[in-house]
Write a protein that holds these residues in place. Sequence first.
Motif, PDB file in Angstrom:
ATOM      1  N   LEU A 136       0.793  -1.021  -0.038  1.00  0.00           N
ATOM      2  CA  LEU A 136       0.037  -0.047   0.099  1.00  0.00           C
ATOM      3  C   LEU A 136       0.670   1.275   0.117  1.00  0.00           C
ATOM      4  N   VAL A 137       1.885   1.352   0.639  1.00  0.00           N
ATOM      5  CA  VAL A 137       2.815   2.440   0.602  1.00  0.00           C
ATOM      6  C   VAL A 137       3.458   2.489  -0.563  1.00  0.00           C
ATOM      7  N   GLU A 138       3.962   1.591  -1.176  1.00  0.00           N
ATOM      8  CA  GLU A 138       4.864   1.743  -2.414  1.00  0.00           C
ATOM      9  C   GLU A 138       3.824   1.984  -3.556  1.00  0.00           C
ATOM     10  N   ARG A 139       2.834   1.255  -3.665  1.00  0.00           N
ATOM     11  CA  ARG A 139       1.761   1.423  -4.880  1.00  0.00           C
ATOM     12  C   ARG A 139       0.830   2.615  -4.746  1.00  0.00           C
ATOM     13  N   LEU A 140       0.422   2.823  -3.446  1.00  0.00           N
ATOM     14  CA  LEU A 140      -0.720   3.991  -3.365  1.00  0.00           C
ATOM     15  C   LEU A 140      -0.089   5.369  -2.655  1.00  0.00           C
ATOM     16  N   GLY A 141       1.165   5.103  -2.337  1.00  0.00           N
ATOM     17  CA  GLY A 141       1.871   6.359  -1.660  1.00  0.00           C
ATOM     18  C   GLY A 141       1.140   6.723  -0.209  1.00  0.00           C
ATOM     19  N   MET A 142       0.542   5.600   0.445  1.00  0.00           N
ATOM     20  CA  MET A 142       0.017   6.024   1.761  1.00  0.00           C
ATOM     21  C   MET A 142       1.021   6.044   2.782  1.00  0.00           C
TER      22      MET A 142
ATOM     23  N   VAL B 100       2.616   4.992   6.448  1.00  0.00           N
ATOM     24  CA  VAL B 100       2.535   3.872   7.216  1.00  0.00           C
ATOM     25  C   VAL B 100       1.398   3.511   8.155  1.00  0.00           C
ATOM     26  N   GLU B 101       1.056   4.701   8.655  1.00  0.00           N
ATOM     27  CA  GLU B 101      -0.097   4.612   9.519  1.00  0.00           C
ATOM     28  C   GLU B 101      -1.374   4.424   8.838  1.00  0.00           C
ATOM     29  N   ALA B 102      -1.465   5.150   7.933  1.00  0.00           N
ATOM     30  CA  ALA B 102      -2.815   5.044   7.245  1.00  0.00           C
ATOM     31  C   ALA B 102      -2.959   3.606   6.504  1.00  0.00           C
ATOM     32  N   ALA B 103      -1.698   3.065   6.075  1.00  0.00           N
ATOM     33  CA  ALA B 103      -1.591   1.611   5.465  1.00  0.00           C
ATOM     34  C   ALA B 103      -2.017   0.748   6.490  1.00  0.00           C
ATOM     35  N   ARG B 104      -1.421   0.692   7.609  1.00  0.00           N
ATOM     36  CA  ARG B 104      -1.752  -0.042   8.664  1.00  0.00           C
ATOM     37  C   ARG B 104      -3.233  -0.290   9.032  1.00  0.00           C
ATOM     38  N   VAL B 105      -3.833   1.195   9.105  1.00  0.00           N
ATOM     39  CA  VAL B 105      -5.326   1.084   9.458  1.00  0.00           C
ATOM     40  C   VAL B 105      -6.082   0.527   8.411  1.00  0.00           C
ATOM     41  N   GLY B 106      -5.754   0.730   6.912  1.00  0.00           N
ATOM     42  CA  GLY B 106      -6.369   0.177   5.983  1.00  0.00           C
ATOM     43  C   GLY B 106      -6.354  -1.169   5.776  1.00  0.00           C
ATOM     44  N   TYR B 107      -5.170  -1.912   6.120  1.00  0.00           N
ATOM     45  CA  TYR B 107      -4.898  -3.479   6.090  1.00  0.00           C
ATOM     46  C   TYR B 107      -5.987  -3.822   7.194  1.00  0.00           C
TER      47      TYR B 107
END
Length: 311
Positions: A236-242, A244-251
């Motif tokens: 999510l960080v690499e492909r969507l530019g999120m 890290v914290e937003a990516a964790r919540v999203g996952y």
Amino acid sequence: MRGVREPARLRVMSFAGAGNLPLLAADARGFFAAEGLAVEIAWTPDSLTLRRRLAAGEIDVAHAAVDNAVAMVETSGVDVAVLAGLDDGMNELVVQSDIGDIGDLVGRTVIVDAPNTAFALQLRKILALSGLAAGVHYELKAVGATDRRAQAMIADRSFAATLLSPSYADLAARNGLKRLGAVSRWIGPYQGIGIFALRSFVAAERTKLVSYLRGLLAGLAWTFDPANRDAAIDLLVERLGMDVEAARVGYDQVVDPSAGLFRDIRVNAEGMATVLALRAELEGGWNGTPPPVARYLDGGPLEEALAGSRR
């Protein structure tokens, strides 16, 4: 080299967000390639762009709120079929910090993707339950996709409310905004994001679509495997530019067993009925009596993919 087939091209468009993890995983981990597919993924700025490009044949498959498919059929005369259901929308109502309850939105501006589609209808219904009507009690403004709305809410405090997915709601909260709860709190079951395509494409490219759905199901299984959590967040960080914290919540949201992605990606019939009911009520469709859910569905390719995945 003889005997080596070129992968079949498939063009997919979606809204950027954590709900795309199975799609990203299927691409990054080679699940589409194993099905003989070269999948091109594009992110849409708004639902109107996605609809226009699908109708024009510029993309083959759309991942978006299924209300867009209904609108294409009913308002544009474009014959579209919903093939799968991915989630209930996973939306939350997010407001500025000075908003105590929905009644405080009188005289304010609320922002949406487009005013007469999908999650805008969700938001309009939530406000209608408190007696508020668009254009009478509040202004409805189109801003575009979820990431755009999150940034707009953070940058411009005159925008009083919107719906955001959990990762973007978390980002908004870390920037001083307030989360009032999940949409399901107000409207119950809802078929949110789904997969749809032109019926002509489904008829002509059924085998390719079955392969696509098999690859996506493999990406879904990978996403739900707890051993892949860190790799999924990195994706999510690499492909969507999120961040890290937003990516964790999203996952954590997409793998939530009660409020995340659908494990078999079948359309939620009760939720689809809500989609049609909101369109009938708020847009005056079908003289207020929505048609049967089956009118918009073609579950055949998914059932073939599910049968193939179980073998």
